[in-house]
Enzyme design. Sequence first.
Site, PDB file in Angstrom:
ATOM      1  N   SER A  58       3.944   6.889  10.747  1.00  0.00           N
ATOM      2  CA  SER A  58       4.034   5.484  11.165  1.00  0.00           C
ATOM      3  C   SER A  58       4.961   5.348  12.373  1.00  0.00           C
ATOM      4  O   SER A  58       4.719   4.556  13.286  1.00  0.00           O
ATOM      5  CB  SER A  58       4.590   4.621  10.032  1.00  0.00           C
ATOM      6  OG  SER A  58       3.548   4.224   9.174  1.00  0.00           O
ATOM      7  N   LYS A  87      11.379  -1.005   8.327  1.00  0.00           N
ATOM      8  CA  LYS A  87      10.030  -0.457   8.118  1.00  0.00           C
ATOM      9  C   LYS A  87       9.748  -0.295   6.642  1.00  0.00           C
ATOM     10  O   LYS A  87      10.625   0.090   5.874  1.00  0.00           O
ATOM     11  CB  LYS A  87       9.993   0.932   8.788  1.00  0.00           C
ATOM     12  CG  LYS A  87       8.654   1.539   8.881  1.00  0.00           C
ATOM     13  CD  LYS A  87       8.031   1.299  10.227  1.00  0.00           C
ATOM     14  CE  LYS A  87       6.574   1.647  10.273  1.00  0.00           C
ATOM     15  NZ  LYS A  87       5.708   0.794   9.467  1.00  0.00           N
ATOM     16  N   LYS A 100      10.411  -3.491   2.403  1.00  0.00           N
ATOM     17  CA  LYS A 100       9.172  -3.383   1.621  1.00  0.00           C
ATOM     18  C   LYS A 100       8.652  -4.779   1.362  1.00  0.00           C
ATOM     19  O   LYS A 100       9.442  -5.739   1.293  1.00  0.00           O
ATOM     20  CB  LYS A 100       9.454  -2.703   0.276  1.00  0.00           C
ATOM     21  CG  LYS A 100       8.242  -2.074  -0.348  1.00  0.00           C
ATOM     22  CD  LYS A 100       7.928  -0.729   0.281  1.00  0.00           C
ATOM     23  CE  LYS A 100       6.719  -0.060  -0.301  1.00  0.00           C
ATOM     24  NZ  LYS A 100       6.595   1.332   0.179  1.00  0.00           N
TER      25      LYS A 100
HETATM   26  P1  NAD Z   1      -3.652   3.526  -3.509  1.00  0.00           P
HETATM   27  O1  NAD Z   1      -3.734   2.134  -3.959  1.00  0.00           O
HETATM   28  O2  NAD Z   1      -4.465   3.986  -2.353  1.00  0.00           O
HETATM   29  O3  NAD Z   1      -3.962   4.527  -4.716  1.00  0.00           O
HETATM   30  C1  NAD Z   1      -3.358   4.470  -5.973  1.00  0.00           C
HETATM   31  C2  NAD Z   1      -4.341   5.053  -6.967  1.00  0.00           C
HETATM   32  O4  NAD Z   1      -3.700   5.160  -8.235  1.00  0.00           O
HETATM   33  C3  NAD Z   1      -5.581   4.161  -7.161  1.00  0.00           C
HETATM   34  O5  NAD Z   1      -6.740   4.970  -7.110  1.00  0.00           O
HETATM   35  C4  NAD Z   1      -5.371   3.541  -8.532  1.00  0.00           C
HETATM   36  O6  NAD Z   1      -6.574   3.255  -9.207  1.00  0.00           O
HETATM   37  C5  NAD Z   1      -4.578   4.642  -9.233  1.00  0.00           C
HETATM   38  N1  NAD Z   1      -3.773   4.157 -10.341  1.00  0.00           N
HETATM   39  C6  NAD Z   1      -3.168   2.964 -10.484  1.00  0.00           C
HETATM   40  N2  NAD Z   1      -2.511   2.916 -11.659  1.00  0.00           N
HETATM   41  C7  NAD Z   1      -2.714   4.104 -12.255  1.00  0.00           C
HETATM   42  C8  NAD Z   1      -2.307   4.679 -13.496  1.00  0.00           C
HETATM   43  N3  NAD Z   1      -1.541   4.009 -14.345  1.00  0.00           N
HETATM   44  N4  NAD Z   1      -2.697   5.940 -13.790  1.00  0.00           N
HETATM   45  C9  NAD Z   1      -3.466   6.640 -12.936  1.00  0.00           C
HETATM   46  N5  NAD Z   1      -3.886   6.153 -11.752  1.00  0.00           N
HETATM   47  C10 NAD Z   1      -3.521   4.901 -11.421  1.00  0.00           C
HETATM   48  O7  NAD Z   1      -2.087   3.784  -3.270  1.00  0.00           O
HETATM   49  P2  NAD Z   1      -1.427   4.928  -2.398  1.00  0.00           P
HETATM   50  O8  NAD Z   1      -1.200   4.393  -1.045  1.00  0.00           O
HETATM   51  O9  NAD Z   1      -2.162   6.196  -2.586  1.00  0.00           O
HETATM   52  O10 NAD Z   1       0.014   5.024  -3.092  1.00  0.00           O
HETATM   53  C11 NAD Z   1       0.233   5.789  -4.263  1.00  0.00           C
HETATM   54  C12 NAD Z   1       1.728   5.991  -4.441  1.00  0.00           C
HETATM   55  O11 NAD Z   1       2.268   6.627  -3.278  1.00  0.00           O
HETATM   56  C13 NAD Z   1       2.538   4.700  -4.612  1.00  0.00           C
HETATM   57  O12 NAD Z   1       3.616   4.943  -5.477  1.00  0.00           O
HETATM   58  C14 NAD Z   1       3.060   4.427  -3.218  1.00  0.00           C
HETATM   59  O13 NAD Z   1       4.238   3.651  -3.215  1.00  0.00           O
HETATM   60  C15 NAD Z   1       3.340   5.847  -2.749  1.00  0.00           C
HETATM   61  N6  NAD Z   1       3.377   5.988  -1.296  1.00  0.00           N
HETATM   62  C16 NAD Z   1       2.299   5.662  -0.526  1.00  0.00           C
HETATM   63  C17 NAD Z   1       2.380   5.828   0.857  1.00  0.00           C
HETATM   64  C18 NAD Z   1       1.206   5.559   1.769  1.00  0.00           C
HETATM   65  O14 NAD Z   1       1.296   5.915   2.950  1.00  0.00           O
HETATM   66  N7  NAD Z   1       0.121   4.991   1.292  1.00  0.00           N
HETATM   67  C19 NAD Z   1       3.564   6.294   1.442  1.00  0.00           C
HETATM   68  C20 NAD Z   1       4.638   6.622   0.611  1.00  0.00           C
HETATM   69  C21 NAD Z   1       4.533   6.472  -0.755  1.00  0.00           C
END
Ligand code: NAD
Length: 483
Positions: free
Chosen positions: A374, A80, A116
């Site tokens: 999930s 996953k 991933k």
């Molecule tokens: P997303 O794409 O929905 O949001 C990321 C946001 O960060 C965007 O608004 C983008 O513009 C902004 N961003 C990008 N680069 C940036 C920077 N340098 N400075 C400030 N803002 C910046 O992504 P997400 O799903 O919210 O994921 C965010 C983090 O959380 C990632 O590291 C991801 O691996 C982690 N994560 C996400 C999930 C999930 O369920 N979506 C689960 C576990 C971990």
Amino acid sequence: MSEPAAATSSGKQEDLNLYRIVSRQFDKAAATLRFPSFLLRQIKVCNNVYEFNFPVRVGKQMRMFRGWRAEHSHHKKPLKGGIRFAEHVDADEVMALASLMTYKCALVNVPFGGSKGAVKVNPYVTPVDVLQRITRRYTAELCWKRFIGPGINVPAPDMGTGEREMAWMADTYDGLNHGGIDNFACVTGKPVSQGGITGRSEATGRGVVYGVREALSFPGDLKRHGLTPGLEGKKIVIQGYGNVGWHAARIFVREEGAKIIAIGEWNGFLVNRDGIDLEALEEYRLNSGSMLHFPGAETVTDNPSAVLEVECDVLVPAAVQNVITQANVERLRCKIVAEAANGPTTPGAEAYLLKNDVLVIPDIYLNSGGVTVSYFEWAKNLGHMRFGRMGKRLSANKEHAMLDHIEQATGRKPDPAVAEALGRGADEVELVRSGLEGTMVDAYREIRTLSRRKRQIKDLRTGAYVVAIKKIAAAYDKLGIFP
Ligand code: NAD
């Protein structure tokens, strides 16, 4: 490999390769355990990585795109992990994120191995029709090589992808596997109308809130960090206002009474020390297409990453990796770093934070809410039934009977709000939230208990890795793989 090193304030180079960083974190935890070295090597290594190029039509031309799917561990099946669409992603980053998935799943007792995937594309400037073709072709490539399937490998959203991409993936998989009754369990994070589960899109952000709340519930642990218990009134800074950051901010404020005093994006940040009005900001963002220059806060655009330096109680990096490094860590002014993003803090920066009594709540614990829900979605898809459908009416009837009994025994009518809340049984979303809350609370307590018992464990990240490694080792032991 992208970003192999960066200069620190002392002029030394700091290794920013996420795969090597995760390996170092693993080694630090493994050193506290007395497991055979071959077992530790098997747990740590990334089992396989599929790297491929595929053509997609963009306008009148064909363009090649590069994709990956890394499978870190097969000790549980299926595997996953999310799909990242990003311009600067590479194989090492995907392998690192797959490794984190394995440890995360083990830590919160979600029975998956870690995986991933990624496509090298900037989703923010790519037209939707092209993104759809990329997603569908990427899924087809995974199908042809057996890197996707309800019992094989189940993707989910990550940075740059969301419900829309998951719906395209499910549809493509379904088209290529005609008649498979469990086809929609091939991916999670789908829209509810297409086999998703209520509460998945908010799950990672909600898990972040539950995790921080739990860390703030042990008064004895908080004194040396200069913190008082509870989230009420705490000042919070969020970097990354996407899926995770947005939901976390909303829940911190609405349900816990905290204040969001700064929000950062890639192109600037907002700051208001009295607390940003999130509803007004949402309306502004919908109308203007950006959060910058929102009249309810000061906008700073000359140095977007300086949002991390705004003084606060809880700093929540929720964007990309390697944002807290030796180059900026000395300028941070927070009491907690709550790692919502994967890999936001380098080991050198973490050492500095720990030495200065900043509490670091690690990614493998704090952002595990997404994979937890999930798991609920996958189980729902395989069960072909909405959670709560069988029991909702029964529990509502029992709750009504109990309320009637209390009324007869006391002669007093219960408070209408309490009667309303009690007498309707649990919906899917309530079940999902309670399952998520229980998971986050239990995992934090497990890490804390172990860390207090083992003298060599001095931080929550090492504690979380140790809990995870022990569970993975036990699973390998059951498989009888090692003599
Ligand atoms: P997303 O794409 O929905 O949001 C990321 C946001 O960060 C965007 O608004 C983008 O513009 C902004 N961003 C990008 N680069 C940036 C920077 N340098 N400075 C400030 N803002 C910046 O992504 P997400 O799903 O919210 O994921 C965010 C983090 O959380 C990632 O590291 C991801 O691996 C982690 N994560 C996400 C999930 C999930 O369920 N979506 C689960 C576990 C971990």
